[in-house]
Write a protein that holds these residues in place. Structure first.
Motif, PDB file in Angstrom:
ATOM      1  N   UNK A  24      30.457  29.639  49.160  1.00  0.00           N
ATOM      2  CA  UNK A  24      31.337  30.787  49.369  1.00  0.00           C
ATOM      3  C   UNK A  24      32.217  30.990  48.142  1.00  0.00           C
ATOM      4  N   UNK A  25      32.709  32.196  47.985  1.00  0.00           N
ATOM      5  CA  UNK A  25      33.567  32.508  46.845  1.00  0.00           C
ATOM      6  C   UNK A  25      34.919  31.820  47.019  1.00  0.00           C
ATOM      7  N   UNK A  26      35.264  30.988  46.053  1.00  0.00           N
ATOM      8  CA  UNK A  26      36.548  30.290  46.053  1.00  0.00           C
ATOM      9  C   UNK A  26      37.575  31.031  45.205  1.00  0.00           C
ATOM     10  N   UNK A  27      37.087  31.699  44.143  1.00  0.00           N
ATOM     11  CA  UNK A  27      38.000  32.345  43.194  1.00  0.00           C
ATOM     12  C   UNK A  27      37.230  33.431  42.452  1.00  0.00           C
ATOM     13  N   UNK A  28      37.840  34.604  42.318  1.00  0.00           N
ATOM     14  CA  UNK A  28      37.227  35.696  41.544  1.00  0.00           C
ATOM     15  C   UNK A  28      38.129  36.028  40.370  1.00  0.00           C
ATOM     16  N   UNK A  29      37.510  36.185  39.203  1.00  0.00           N
ATOM     17  CA  UNK A  29      38.220  36.633  38.006  1.00  0.00           C
ATOM     18  C   UNK A  29      37.502  37.866  37.474  1.00  0.00           C
ATOM     19  N   UNK A  30      38.264  38.909  37.199  1.00  0.00           N
ATOM     20  CA  UNK A  30      37.696  40.151  36.677  1.00  0.00           C
ATOM     21  C   UNK A  30      38.558  40.631  35.515  1.00  0.00           C
ATOM     22  N   UNK A  31      37.884  41.092  34.483  1.00  0.00           N
ATOM     23  CA  UNK A  31      38.583  41.671  33.333  1.00  0.00           C
ATOM     24  C   UNK A  31      37.840  42.921  32.903  1.00  0.00           C
ATOM     25  N   UNK A  32      38.591  43.826  32.244  1.00  0.00           N
ATOM     26  CA  UNK A  32      37.964  45.034  31.714  1.00  0.00           C
ATOM     27  C   UNK A  32      38.367  45.233  30.258  1.00  0.00           C
ATOM     28  N   UNK A  33      37.733  46.187  29.633  1.00  0.00           N
ATOM     29  CA  UNK A  33      37.910  46.425  28.202  1.00  0.00           C
ATOM     30  C   UNK A  33      39.341  46.847  27.863  1.00  0.00           C
ATOM     31  N   UNK A  34      40.005  47.568  28.757  1.00  0.00           N
ATOM     32  CA  UNK A  34      41.383  47.987  28.492  1.00  0.00           C
ATOM     33  C   UNK A  34      42.343  46.808  28.620  1.00  0.00           C
ATOM     34  N   UNK A  35      42.171  46.030  29.676  1.00  0.00           N
ATOM     35  CA  UNK A  35      43.021  44.867  29.908  1.00  0.00           C
ATOM     36  C   UNK A  35      42.892  43.839  28.783  1.00  0.00           C
ATOM     37  N   UNK A  36      41.682  43.692  28.250  1.00  0.00           N
ATOM     38  CA  UNK A  36      41.426  42.709  27.193  1.00  0.00           C
ATOM     39  C   UNK A  36      41.651  43.295  25.791  1.00  0.00           C
ATOM     40  N   UNK A  37      42.032  44.551  25.712  1.00  0.00           N
ATOM     41  CA  UNK A  37      42.318  45.212  24.440  1.00  0.00           C
ATOM     42  C   UNK A  37      41.110  45.228  23.508  1.00  0.00           C
ATOM     43  N   UNK A  38      39.965  45.618  24.057  1.00  0.00           N
ATOM     44  CA  UNK A  38      38.776  45.790  23.236  1.00  0.00           C
ATOM     45  C   UNK A  38      37.582  44.982  23.695  1.00  0.00           C
TER      46      UNK A  38
END
Length: 178
Positions: free
Chosen positions: A33-47
């Motif tokens: 089962x999912x214990x932890x989810x991490x998501x990032x996008x290009x704007x949040x990561x500054x490129x």
């Protein structure tokens, strides 16, 4: 062993033309089962370069990576982006591709091995999310609301793939004599 389900969203199917937009990683617990989810996008990561480096770090932390069409697309696209930014390719890891498991290990002659069709066929409790063409265009244009919407899709894909893996795991194990 650290098992992770992951997905990326891009603007095109080829890394020399397209760009990374969103990545999602879900660490699984011992019950799958999912214990932890991490998501990032290009704007949040500054490129894109920073997003690609974030992805690389998540992959370095994992022992087993699970994804739908991960071997033919996700891994190769990410490597293409890394090469374009003069960064090292992804480290070697053990990948389980649910598309290949469905196609070759499940051996069910179904219309399509797409994530959407498999979720429907196997009656998963979560179905594939479907953003509009407008959302995809906005993501290509780096519009924050559209990227937020595609982020939701990426998380959904990881959740669906996690459920799909649980259904496909017996076929995968049987094909390997376990």
């Amino acid at each position: 062993m650290r098992s992770v389900v992951f997905d990326v969203e891009t603007t095109n199917l080829k890394a020399d033309i397209g760009s990374l937009r969103v990545a999602c990683f879900a660490e699984l617990n011992s019950e799958g089962e999912i214990a932890k989810i991490q998501t990032r996008d290009i704007l949040e990561q500054h490129g894109e370069k920073n997003l690609a480096q974030w992805i690389t770090h998540r992959i370095e932390e994992a022992d087993i990576l699970i994804g739908h069409n991960v071997k033919a697309f996700d891994k190769n696209f990410i490597n293409g982006v890394l090469i374009r930014h003069d960064l090292p390719k992804l480290p070697k890891r053990f990948y389980i591709d649910t598309l290949m498991v469905a196609r070759y290990d499940m051996k069910a002659l179904i219309q399509s091995n797409s994530l959407e069709n498999l979720a429907d066929y196997l009656r998963l409790t979560i179905q594939k999310d479907k953003p509009s063409k407008h959302d995809w265009r906005g993501t290509n244009d780096m519009e924050a609301p559209s990227i937020k919407r595609i982020r939701k899709r990426c998380i959904s894909d990881v959740q669906v793939t996690t459920l799909l893996w649980e259904k496909l795991k017996p076929f995968w194990l049987e094909a390997r004599g376990c």
